[in-house]
Write a protein that holds these residues in place. Sequence first.
Motif, mmCIF file in Angstrom:
data_model
loop_
_atom_site.group_PDB
_atom_site.id
_atom_site.type_symbol
_atom_site.label_atom_id
_atom_site.label_comp_id
_atom_site.label_asym_id
_atom_site.label_seq_id
_atom_site.Cartn_x
_atom_site.Cartn_y
_atom_site.Cartn_z
ATOM 1 N N PHE A 1 0.850 -1.186 0.000
ATOM 2 C CA PHE A 1 0.000 0.000 0.000
ATOM 3 C C PHE A 1 0.885 1.236 0.000
ATOM 4 C CE2 PHE A 1 -3.442 -2.529 2.323
ATOM 5 C CZ PHE A 1 -4.253 -2.633 1.190
ATOM 6 N N VAL A 2 0.482 2.236 -0.787
ATOM 7 C CA VAL A 2 1.143 3.542 -0.802
ATOM 8 C C VAL A 2 0.076 4.584 -0.486
ATOM 9 C CG1 VAL A 2 2.315 5.260 -2.235
ATOM 10 C CG2 VAL A 2 2.897 2.845 -2.473
ATOM 11 N N VAL A 3 0.339 5.424 0.494
ATOM 12 C CA VAL A 3 -0.576 6.503 0.856
ATOM 13 C C VAL A 3 0.012 7.808 0.333
ATOM 14 C CG1 VAL A 3 -1.631 7.793 2.748
ATOM 15 C CG2 VAL A 3 -1.419 5.319 2.903
ATOM 16 N N VAL A 4 -0.779 8.519 -0.442
ATOM 17 C CA VAL A 4 -0.367 9.800 -1.002
ATOM 18 C C VAL A 4 -1.220 10.888 -0.347
ATOM 19 C CG1 VAL A 4 -0.172 11.168 -3.112
ATOM 20 C CG2 VAL A 4 0.224 8.701 -3.194
ATOM 21 N N THR A 5 -0.568 11.910 0.200
ATOM 22 C CA THR A 5 -1.276 13.048 0.778
ATOM 23 C C THR A 5 -1.264 14.187 -0.231
ATOM 24 O OG1 THR A 5 -0.542 12.389 2.986
ATOM 25 C CG2 THR A 5 -1.423 14.619 2.750
ATOM 26 N N VAL A 6 -2.457 14.676 -0.563
ATOM 27 C CA VAL A 6 -2.587 15.746 -1.547
ATOM 28 C C VAL A 6 -3.273 16.949 -0.917
ATOM 29 C CG1 VAL A 6 -2.684 14.144 -3.496
ATOM 30 C CG2 VAL A 6 -4.804 14.911 -2.453
ATOM 31 N N SER A 7 -2.986 18.106 -1.494
ATOM 32 C CA SER A 7 -3.611 19.348 -1.068
ATOM 33 C C SER A 7 -4.168 20.029 -2.313
ATOM 34 C CB SER A 7 -2.573 20.243 -0.395
ATOM 35 O OG SER A 7 -3.124 21.508 -0.120
ATOM 36 N N ILE A 8 -5.406 20.503 -2.206
ATOM 37 C CA ILE A 8 -6.059 21.213 -3.316
ATOM 38 C C ILE A 8 -6.558 22.539 -2.773
ATOM 39 C CG2 ILE A 8 -7.903 21.138 -5.040
ATOM 40 C CD1 ILE A 8 -7.956 18.064 -4.577
ATOM 41 N N GLU A 9 -6.223 23.626 -3.473
ATOM 42 C CA GLU A 9 -6.711 24.941 -3.087
ATOM 43 C C GLU A 9 -7.432 25.568 -4.271
ATOM 44 O OE1 GLU A 9 -5.186 29.121 -1.082
ATOM 45 O OE2 GLU A 9 -3.819 27.415 -1.214
ATOM 46 N N ASN A 10 -8.635 26.059 -4.038
ATOM 47 C CA ASN A 10 -9.444 26.659 -5.098
ATOM 48 C C ASN A 10 -9.044 28.117 -5.277
ATOM 49 O OD1 ASN A 10 -11.348 27.561 -6.879
ATOM 50 N ND2 ASN A 10 -13.118 27.003 -5.651
ATOM 51 N N LYS A 11 -8.389 28.421 -6.384
ATOM 52 C CA LYS A 11 -7.970 29.793 -6.689
ATOM 53 C C LYS A 11 -8.902 30.453 -7.702
ATOM 54 C CE LYS A 11 -4.242 30.040 -4.224
ATOM 55 N NZ LYS A 11 -4.069 31.039 -3.199
ATOM 56 N N SER A 12 -9.989 29.771 -8.059
ATOM 57 C CA SER A 12 -10.917 30.317 -9.045
ATOM 58 C C SER A 12 -12.002 31.134 -8.345
ATOM 59 C CB SER A 12 -11.547 29.187 -9.859
ATOM 60 O OG SER A 12 -12.494 28.486 -9.085
ATOM 61 N N ASP A 13 -12.911 31.691 -9.125
ATOM 62 C CA ASP A 13 -14.010 32.470 -8.573
ATOM 63 C C ASP A 13 -15.323 31.677 -8.539
ATOM 64 O OD1 ASP A 13 -14.460 32.340 -11.268
ATOM 65 O OD2 ASP A 13 -14.721 34.489 -11.571
ATOM 66 N N ARG A 14 -15.215 30.349 -8.685
ATOM 67 C CA ARG A 14 -16.402 29.482 -8.648
ATOM 68 C C ARG A 14 -16.095 28.245 -7.796
ATOM 69 N NH1 ARG A 14 -14.782 25.444 -11.778
ATOM 70 N NH2 ARG A 14 -13.414 25.835 -13.520
ATOM 71 N N ASN A 15 -17.117 27.558 -7.378
ATOM 72 C CA ASN A 15 -16.917 26.324 -6.610
ATOM 73 C C ASN A 15 -16.328 25.245 -7.513
ATOM 74 O OD1 ASN A 15 -18.217 27.730 -4.620
ATOM 75 N ND2 ASN A 15 -19.845 26.246 -4.308
ATOM 76 N N ILE A 16 -15.489 24.401 -6.934
ATOM 77 C CA ILE A 16 -14.918 23.264 -7.667
ATOM 78 C C ILE A 16 -15.142 21.991 -6.854
ATOM 79 C CG2 ILE A 16 -13.167 24.635 -8.861
ATOM 80 C CD1 ILE A 16 -11.104 23.453 -6.866
ATOM 81 N N ASN A 17 -15.138 20.860 -7.527
ATOM 82 C CA ASN A 17 -15.308 19.568 -6.872
ATOM 83 C C ASN A 17 -13.956 18.905 -6.643
ATOM 84 O OD1 ASN A 17 -18.183 19.609 -6.920
ATOM 85 N ND2 ASN A 17 -18.093 19.157 -9.085
ATOM 86 N N PHE A 18 -13.899 18.042 -5.633
ATOM 87 C CA PHE A 18 -12.723 17.193 -5.426
ATOM 88 C C PHE A 18 -13.221 15.788 -5.122
ATOM 89 C CE2 PHE A 18 -13.722 18.951 -1.275
ATOM 90 C CZ PHE A 18 -13.641 17.858 -0.439
ATOM 91 N N ASN A 19 -12.374 14.803 -5.468
ATOM 92 C CA ASN A 19 -12.815 13.429 -5.382
ATOM 93 C C ASN A 19 -11.609 12.498 -5.517
ATOM 94 O OD1 ASN A 19 -14.066 10.881 -6.037
ATOM 95 N ND2 ASN A 19 -15.864 12.054 -6.687
ATOM 96 N N PRO A 20 -11.536 11.395 -4.777
ATOM 97 C CA PRO A 20 -10.407 10.475 -4.953
ATOM 98 C C PRO A 20 -10.413 9.778 -6.315
ATOM 99 C CG PRO A 20 -11.986 9.549 -3.404
ATOM 100 C CD PRO A 20 -12.423 10.954 -3.693
ATOM 101 N N PHE A 21 -11.566 9.750 -6.988
ATOM 102 C CA PHE A 21 -11.641 9.141 -8.319
ATOM 103 C C PHE A 21 -10.901 9.965 -9.372
ATOM 104 C CE2 PHE A 21 -15.405 7.462 -6.158
ATOM 105 C CZ PHE A 21 -15.149 6.105 -6.292
ATOM 106 N N ASP A 22 -10.564 11.224 -9.042
ATOM 107 C CA ASP A 22 -9.795 12.080 -9.960
ATOM 108 C C ASP A 22 -8.326 11.672 -10.006
ATOM 109 O OD1 ASP A 22 -12.140 13.536 -10.238
ATOM 110 O OD2 ASP A 22 -11.526 15.102 -8.831
ATOM 111 N N TRP A 23 -7.893 10.834 -9.072
ATOM 112 C CA TRP A 23 -6.485 10.467 -8.913
ATOM 113 C C TRP A 23 -6.283 8.997 -9.273
ATOM 114 C CZ3 TRP A 23 -3.233 14.391 -7.391
ATOM 115 C CH2 TRP A 23 -3.839 15.532 -6.889
ATOM 116 N N ARG A 24 -5.226 8.709 -10.050
ATOM 117 C CA ARG A 24 -4.883 7.327 -10.409
ATOM 118 C C ARG A 24 -3.373 7.158 -10.328
ATOM 119 N NH1 ARG A 24 -7.215 5.863 -15.871
ATOM 120 N NH2 ARG A 24 -5.979 7.638 -16.484
ATOM 121 N N MET A 25 -2.941 5.920 -10.130
ATOM 122 C CA MET A 25 -1.521 5.636 -9.977
ATOM 123 C C MET A 25 -1.026 4.783 -11.142
ATOM 124 S SD MET A 25 1.152 6.030 -7.976
ATOM 125 C CE MET A 25 0.536 6.382 -6.336
#
Length: 180
Positions: A92-116
């Motif tokens: 198992f590999v655990v990856v820690t990610v950080s996402i910051e919204n710099k836009s002027d609208r809401n954005i979605n985040f999801n673990p399905f956006d990430w693949r190895m």
Amino acid sequence: MSEREEKAKKPVYKKVWFWLLIALAAFIIIPTVTSDSDREPRRAGESGEESRTDSKVGDVIAWEGKEITVTAVERNWSSGNQFIAPNSGNEFVVVTVSIENKSDRNINFNPFDWRMQNGDGAIEGHSWTAEANNALGSGELIPNGRRSGTILFEVPDGDDNLTLHYRPSFWSNREVRIRL
């Protein structure tokens, strides 16, 4: 001429179904035709184009109104539960990610956006076997909102040629790749 004959002779462009098909095609095609200058990933604070494959752990990548950072990678992660273990020959590999919204609208985040991607070239989604502490989860970020969390992957044991892929849109093949 009967009403039925008039309908049969009506040109295609005067039929409702024709215009519905045109509208549907436009709805699908137009959003995918965007300016490349806004969609190329860049390290925060840099100008010019950046290759999508030379990012590494710790780089802040500004892309599509977000700042994305892989802050940590933990190899050989253990759940502490004897029944939650990787398949034989894997870790198992655990990856820690950080996402910051710099836009002027809401954005979605999801673990399905990430693949190895492993050293053999196989690209797979996150592990369903277990969740590490502080799992990324899914949700929405308001402008200037931030979320940090972990994503768990199962990879071949000792594979030192891992690349994390981030693709937040099902409708696009554009992505950010981060060498781990």
